[in-house]
Design an enzyme around this catalytic site. Sequence first.
Site, PDB file in Angstrom:
ATOM      1  N   HIS A   1      50.551  39.797  37.289  1.00  0.00           N
ATOM      2  CA  HIS A   1      49.479  39.197  38.093  1.00  0.00           C
ATOM      3  C   HIS A   1      48.128  39.806  37.709  1.00  0.00           C
ATOM      4  O   HIS A   1      47.154  39.084  37.461  1.00  0.00           O
ATOM      5  CB  HIS A   1      49.784  39.427  39.580  1.00  0.00           C
ATOM      6  CG  HIS A   1      48.733  38.932  40.516  1.00  0.00           C
ATOM      7  ND1 HIS A   1      48.917  37.840  41.325  1.00  0.00           N
ATOM      8  CD2 HIS A   1      47.486  39.393  40.791  1.00  0.00           C
ATOM      9  CE1 HIS A   1      47.830  37.642  42.060  1.00  0.00           C
ATOM     10  NE2 HIS A   1      46.941  38.578  41.750  1.00  0.00           N
ATOM     11  N   GLU A   2      48.070  41.137  37.649  1.00  0.00           N
ATOM     12  CA  GLU A   2      46.801  41.805  37.335  1.00  0.00           C
ATOM     13  C   GLU A   2      46.385  41.565  35.889  1.00  0.00           C
ATOM     14  O   GLU A   2      45.194  41.402  35.600  1.00  0.00           O
ATOM     15  CB  GLU A   2      46.879  43.300  37.646  1.00  0.00           C
ATOM     16  CG  GLU A   2      47.183  43.644  39.093  1.00  0.00           C
ATOM     17  CD  GLU A   2      46.294  42.954  40.119  1.00  0.00           C
ATOM     18  OE1 GLU A   2      45.121  42.640  39.811  1.00  0.00           O
ATOM     19  OE2 GLU A   2      46.765  42.702  41.245  1.00  0.00           O
TER      20      GLU A   2
ATOM     21  N   HIS B   1      44.499  38.396  35.533  1.00  0.00           N
ATOM     22  CA  HIS B   1      43.079  38.498  35.892  1.00  0.00           C
ATOM     23  C   HIS B   1      42.219  38.880  34.687  1.00  0.00           C
ATOM     24  O   HIS B   1      41.087  38.413  34.561  1.00  0.00           O
ATOM     25  CB  HIS B   1      42.867  39.543  36.996  1.00  0.00           C
ATOM     26  CG  HIS B   1      43.138  39.046  38.373  1.00  0.00           C
ATOM     27  ND1 HIS B   1      42.402  38.047  38.983  1.00  0.00           N
ATOM     28  CD2 HIS B   1      44.058  39.428  39.288  1.00  0.00           C
ATOM     29  CE1 HIS B   1      42.861  37.836  40.199  1.00  0.00           C
ATOM     30  NE2 HIS B   1      43.867  38.657  40.414  1.00  0.00           N
TER      31      HIS B   1
ATOM     32  N   CYS C   1      46.562  37.374  46.781  1.00  0.00           N
ATOM     33  CA  CYS C   1      45.546  37.967  45.915  1.00  0.00           C
ATOM     34  C   CYS C   1      44.340  38.360  46.763  1.00  0.00           C
ATOM     35  O   CYS C   1      43.921  37.590  47.630  1.00  0.00           O
ATOM     36  CB  CYS C   1      45.139  36.961  44.841  1.00  0.00           C
ATOM     37  SG  CYS C   1      43.919  37.565  43.673  1.00  0.00           S
TER      38      CYS C   1
END
Length: 171
Positions: free
Chosen positions: A133-134, A137, A91
């Site tokens: 993953h994004e 966030h 990351c």
Amino acid sequence: MSLLQVLHYPDERLRKVAKPVVDVNDAIRRIVDDMFETMYAEEGIGLAATQVDIHQRIIVIDVSESRDQRLVMINPELLEKSGETGIDEGCLSIPDQRGFVPRAEKVKVQALDRDGNSFELEADDLLAICIQHEMDHLVGKLFVDYLSPLKRQRIRQKMEKLARMTARAEK
């Protein structure tokens, strides 16, 4: 276009939940362009607006080796997921650290593009992992949250030490 400052773990701003984009306008397109420039400069394959202290639901991704397959996802929503996979993820907000994260093998998402047009996308492999993953966030979740408490603590200590060293070097 300009480079944006990437926040580093354990900065608490990474834990903020992003708000939906109300209107895809020139200001949002500028943010998207700056995010791509920042992501490419940092040699990343994905970047969420939260990572650059912009708390709106915006993601940019380019998993291509040629770095010419830009994917913009504004207000992304996960519609479906299936299968199981996982890799050692890294990351931009946690430099030089990696950890295994279990993910869905395939995802189907709906989002708005750079012009505000709605689209659906089915993804697998690295693209599916990157999207998940994004999207994490955007709700304040980091890959370290999937790791054991011990591994998470070790990474936190390394990142805090890096921040102290960086602060000293800047004085």
